[in-house]
Design an enzyme around this catalytic site. Structure first.
Site, PDB file in Angstrom:
ATOM      1  N   LYS A   1     -26.641  30.119 -19.404  1.00 41.19           N
ATOM      2  CA  LYS A   1     -26.657  29.447 -17.977  1.00 41.19           C
ATOM      3  C   LYS A   1     -27.816  28.491 -17.916  1.00 41.19           C
ATOM      4  CE  LYS A   1     -27.243  33.726 -15.916  1.00 41.19           C
ATOM      5  NZ  LYS A   1     -27.115  34.590 -17.231  1.00 41.19           N
TER       6      LYS A   1
ATOM      7  N   ARG B   1     -30.147  45.120 -18.910  1.00 44.45           N
ATOM      8  CA  ARG B   1     -29.539  43.972 -18.087  1.00 44.45           C
ATOM      9  C   ARG B   1     -27.959  43.554 -18.162  1.00 44.45           C
ATOM     10  NH1 ARG B   1     -33.093  39.825 -21.176  1.00 44.45           N
ATOM     11  NH2 ARG B   1     -31.990  38.208 -20.183  1.00 44.45           N
TER      12      ARG B   1
ATOM     13  N   ARG C   1     -26.344  37.384  -7.444  1.00 42.05           N
ATOM     14  CA  ARG C   1     -26.141  38.388  -8.678  1.00 42.05           C
ATOM     15  C   ARG C   1     -25.156  39.645  -8.072  1.00 42.05           C
ATOM     16  NH1 ARG C   1     -29.829  36.357 -12.309  1.00 42.05           N
ATOM     17  NH2 ARG C   1     -29.949  37.535 -14.180  1.00 42.05           N
TER      18      ARG C   1
ATOM     19  N   ARG D   1     -39.790  36.450 -23.966  1.00 42.23           N
ATOM     20  CA  ARG D   1     -39.801  37.314 -22.479  1.00 42.23           C
ATOM     21  C   ARG D   1     -39.888  38.621 -22.860  1.00 42.23           C
ATOM     22  NH1 ARG D   1     -34.960  34.441 -19.048  1.00 42.23           N
ATOM     23  NH2 ARG D   1     -34.451  36.666 -18.566  1.00 42.23           N
TER      24      ARG D   1
ATOM     25  N   ARG E   1     -34.473  34.354 -28.612  1.00 39.52           N
ATOM     26  CA  ARG E   1     -34.643  33.478 -27.865  1.00 39.52           C
ATOM     27  C   ARG E   1     -36.258  33.095 -27.716  1.00 39.52           C
ATOM     28  NH1 ARG E   1     -32.509  33.670 -21.756  1.00 39.52           N
ATOM     29  NH2 ARG E   1     -33.435  35.697 -21.734  1.00 39.52           N
TER      30      ARG E   1
HETATM   31  P1  AP5 Z   1     -30.324  31.088 -21.907  1.00 39.85           P
HETATM   32  O1  AP5 Z   1     -29.565  29.498 -21.558  1.00 39.85           O
HETATM   33  O2  AP5 Z   1     -31.620  31.202 -21.662  1.00 39.85           O
HETATM   34  O3  AP5 Z   1     -29.121  32.017 -21.038  1.00 39.85           O
HETATM   35  P2  AP5 Z   1     -29.169  32.469 -19.852  1.00 39.85           P
HETATM   36  O4  AP5 Z   1     -27.564  32.735 -19.401  1.00 39.85           O
HETATM   37  O5  AP5 Z   1     -29.928  31.609 -18.708  1.00 39.85           O
HETATM   38  O6  AP5 Z   1     -29.774  33.857 -19.984  1.00 39.85           O
HETATM   39  P3  AP5 Z   1     -31.007  34.744 -19.064  1.00 39.85           P
HETATM   40  O7  AP5 Z   1     -31.326  35.894 -19.821  1.00 39.85           O
HETATM   41  O8  AP5 Z   1     -32.087  33.859 -18.852  1.00 39.85           O
HETATM   42  O9  AP5 Z   1     -30.077  35.276 -18.024  1.00 39.85           O
HETATM   43  P4  AP5 Z   1     -30.596  36.487 -17.123  1.00 39.85           P
HETATM   44  O10 AP5 Z   1     -29.427  36.085 -15.990  1.00 39.85           O
HETATM   45  O11 AP5 Z   1     -30.512  37.832 -17.888  1.00 39.85           O
HETATM   46  O12 AP5 Z   1     -31.937  36.241 -16.893  1.00 39.85           O
HETATM   47  P5  AP5 Z   1     -32.883  35.273 -15.470  1.00 39.85           P
HETATM   48  O13 AP5 Z   1     -34.064  34.892 -15.916  1.00 39.85           O
HETATM   49  O14 AP5 Z   1     -31.725  34.898 -14.714  1.00 39.85           O
HETATM   50  O15 AP5 Z   1     -29.635  31.075 -23.345  1.00 39.85           O
HETATM   51  C1  AP5 Z   1     -29.892  32.419 -24.070  1.00 39.85           C
HETATM   52  C2  AP5 Z   1     -30.154  32.114 -25.524  1.00 39.85           C
HETATM   53  O16 AP5 Z   1     -29.072  31.496 -26.314  1.00 39.85           O
HETATM   54  C3  AP5 Z   1     -31.517  31.023 -25.605  1.00 39.85           C
HETATM   55  O17 AP5 Z   1     -32.120  31.367 -26.912  1.00 39.85           O
HETATM   56  C4  AP5 Z   1     -30.526  29.642 -26.004  1.00 39.85           C
HETATM   57  O18 AP5 Z   1     -31.429  28.718 -26.869  1.00 39.85           O
HETATM   58  C5  AP5 Z   1     -29.347  30.365 -26.719  1.00 39.85           C
HETATM   59  N1  AP5 Z   1     -28.338  29.666 -26.443  1.00 39.85           N
HETATM   60  C6  AP5 Z   1     -27.915  28.973 -25.483  1.00 39.85           C
HETATM   61  N2  AP5 Z   1     -26.552  28.387 -25.718  1.00 39.85           N
HETATM   62  C7  AP5 Z   1     -26.483  28.707 -26.667  1.00 39.85           C
HETATM   63  C8  AP5 Z   1     -25.083  28.301 -27.777  1.00 39.85           C
HETATM   64  N3  AP5 Z   1     -24.169  27.645 -27.257  1.00 39.85           N
HETATM   65  N4  AP5 Z   1     -24.932  28.700 -28.986  1.00 39.85           N
HETATM   66  C9  AP5 Z   1     -25.815  29.288 -29.512  1.00 39.85           C
HETATM   67  N5  AP5 Z   1     -27.283  29.899 -28.688  1.00 39.85           N
HETATM   68  C10 AP5 Z   1     -27.077  29.319 -27.512  1.00 39.85           C
HETATM   69  O19 AP5 Z   1     -33.196  36.794 -14.723  1.00 39.85           O
HETATM   70  C11 AP5 Z   1     -34.011  37.698 -15.243  1.00 39.85           C
HETATM   71  C12 AP5 Z   1     -34.673  38.942 -14.438  1.00 39.85           C
HETATM   72  O20 AP5 Z   1     -34.958  38.304 -12.871  1.00 39.85           O
HETATM   73  C13 AP5 Z   1     -33.341  39.593 -14.145  1.00 39.85           C
HETATM   74  O21 AP5 Z   1     -33.140  40.629 -14.935  1.00 39.85           O
HETATM   75  C14 AP5 Z   1     -33.648  40.393 -12.732  1.00 39.85           C
HETATM   76  O22 AP5 Z   1     -34.535  41.303 -12.798  1.00 39.85           O
HETATM   77  C15 AP5 Z   1     -34.341  39.322 -11.827  1.00 39.85           C
HETATM   78  N6  AP5 Z   1     -33.315  38.435 -11.135  1.00 39.85           N
HETATM   79  C16 AP5 Z   1     -33.256  37.016 -11.438  1.00 39.85           C
HETATM   80  N7  AP5 Z   1     -32.169  36.532 -10.411  1.00 39.85           N
HETATM   81  C17 AP5 Z   1     -32.102  37.726  -9.755  1.00 39.85           C
HETATM   82  C18 AP5 Z   1     -31.233  37.890  -8.621  1.00 39.85           C
HETATM   83  N8  AP5 Z   1     -30.321  36.986  -7.871  1.00 39.85           N
HETATM   84  N9  AP5 Z   1     -31.112  39.104  -8.072  1.00 39.85           N
HETATM   85  C19 AP5 Z   1     -31.893  40.026  -8.611  1.00 39.85           C
HETATM   86  N10 AP5 Z   1     -32.712  40.024  -9.481  1.00 39.85           N
HETATM   87  C20 AP5 Z   1     -32.738  38.718 -10.242  1.00 39.85           C
END
Ligand code: AP5
Length: 214
Positions: free
Chosen positions: A16, A172, A91, A161, A126
């Site tokens: 994402k 997660r 979410r 992270r 990552r």
């Molecule tokens: P990346 O692009 O970083 O993936 P992502 O989907 O953004 O993953 P996240 O782990 O950031 O999502 P998340 O939803 O768990 O975390 P968030 O920060 O929102 O890609 C992942 C990896 O794959 C990277 O290494 C990248 O280089 C690689 N990659 C990408 N595309 C690729 C491809 N095509 N092929 C190969 N490799 C590839 O949330 C973190 C925490 O914050 C949550 O757990 C929660 O505690 C809190 N939080 C955030 N938002 C909310 C909310 N709305 N409500 C409640 N809690 C929340």
């Protein structure tokens, strides 16, 4: 065409953030990542950051009211008035309902579909950029930076992270299945869902997303 109100949905590690950054830069609209906002609040040691820390490290969702408040405030800023990409929000169904109550009508919800085995491989390698407003993410093997350990975009030292540890990743994924996956049906029922296959190179997936939103 580019001034869209989009939301990117998908399990942790679906790509994402990677895709939201590529599309937002090109469309000239902000990427609004609740994960990045919460991590920034933690780095600054604010009350919000302290409240969110334990939930995030355990791989649990931060309570709805906390996240809804920060998004409502962020959407008031000028740069969000003509479009944005919401990355990681809503979410839960309660967050989606709160977004609608704010008067936000999304043009589309891009649902990035990736298998569980693939997300585990991706999160395991990552590397993330800590700089506020940058937030780029890389992968040691699949998407390495040009210079080892250094962000291509802003030159900061990359880090792993805290929630990219095996136990937090497992939690997660569970949170996603229980609380976030119901949004697929929620937005499908409202005619907003755009399913995109999330396996392939980042460039291939970007092309699929462009085709889906245009
Ligand atoms: P990346 O692009 O970083 O993936 P992502 O989907 O953004 O993953 P996240 O782990 O950031 O999502 P998340 O939803 O768990 O975390 P968030 O920060 O929102 O890609 C992942 C990896 O794959 C990277 O290494 C990248 O280089 C690689 N990659 C990408 N595309 C690729 C491809 N095509 N092929 C190969 N490799 C590839 O949330 C973190 C925490 O914050 C949550 O757990 C929660 O505690 C809190 N939080 C955030 N938002 C909310 C909310 N709305 N409500 C409640 N809690 C929340």
């Amino acid at each position: 065409m580019s001034k869209r109100k989009l939301m990117f949905l998908g399990p942790p590690g679906a790509g994402k953030g990677t895709q939201a950054q590529r599309i937002a830069d090109d469309f000239g609209i902000p990427q609004i990542s609740t994960g990045d906002m919460l991590r920034e609040a933690r780095r600054k040691g604010t009350e919000l950051g302290n409240k969110a820390a334990a939930f995030m490290d355990a791989g649990d969702l931060v309570p709805d009211e906390v996240v809804i408040g920060i998004v409502a405030e962020r959407l008031q800023e000028d740069d969000a008035s003509h479009g944005f990409i919401l990355d990681g929000f809503p979410r839960t169904v309660a967050q989606a309902e709160a977004l609608a109550q704010m008067g936000v009508a999304l043009d589309g919800v891009v649902n990035i579909q990736v298998s569980e085995d693939e997300v585990i491989r991706r999160l395991g390698g990552r590397l993330s950029c800590p700089t506020s407003g940058c937030g780029a993410s890389y992968h040691k093997e699949f998407n390495p930076p040009a210079n080892e350990g250094v962000c291509d975009k802003c030159g900061a030292a990359l880090y792993v992270r805290d929630d990219d540890q095996p136990e937090a990743i497992r939690q997660r994924l569970e949170s996603y299945s229980a609380k976030t996956a119901p949004l697929v049906e929620f937005y499908d029922g409202r005619g907003k869902l755009l399913n995109v296959k999330g396996e392939g190179t980042p460039a291939q997936i970007e092309e699929r997303i462009r085709a889906a939103v245009s």
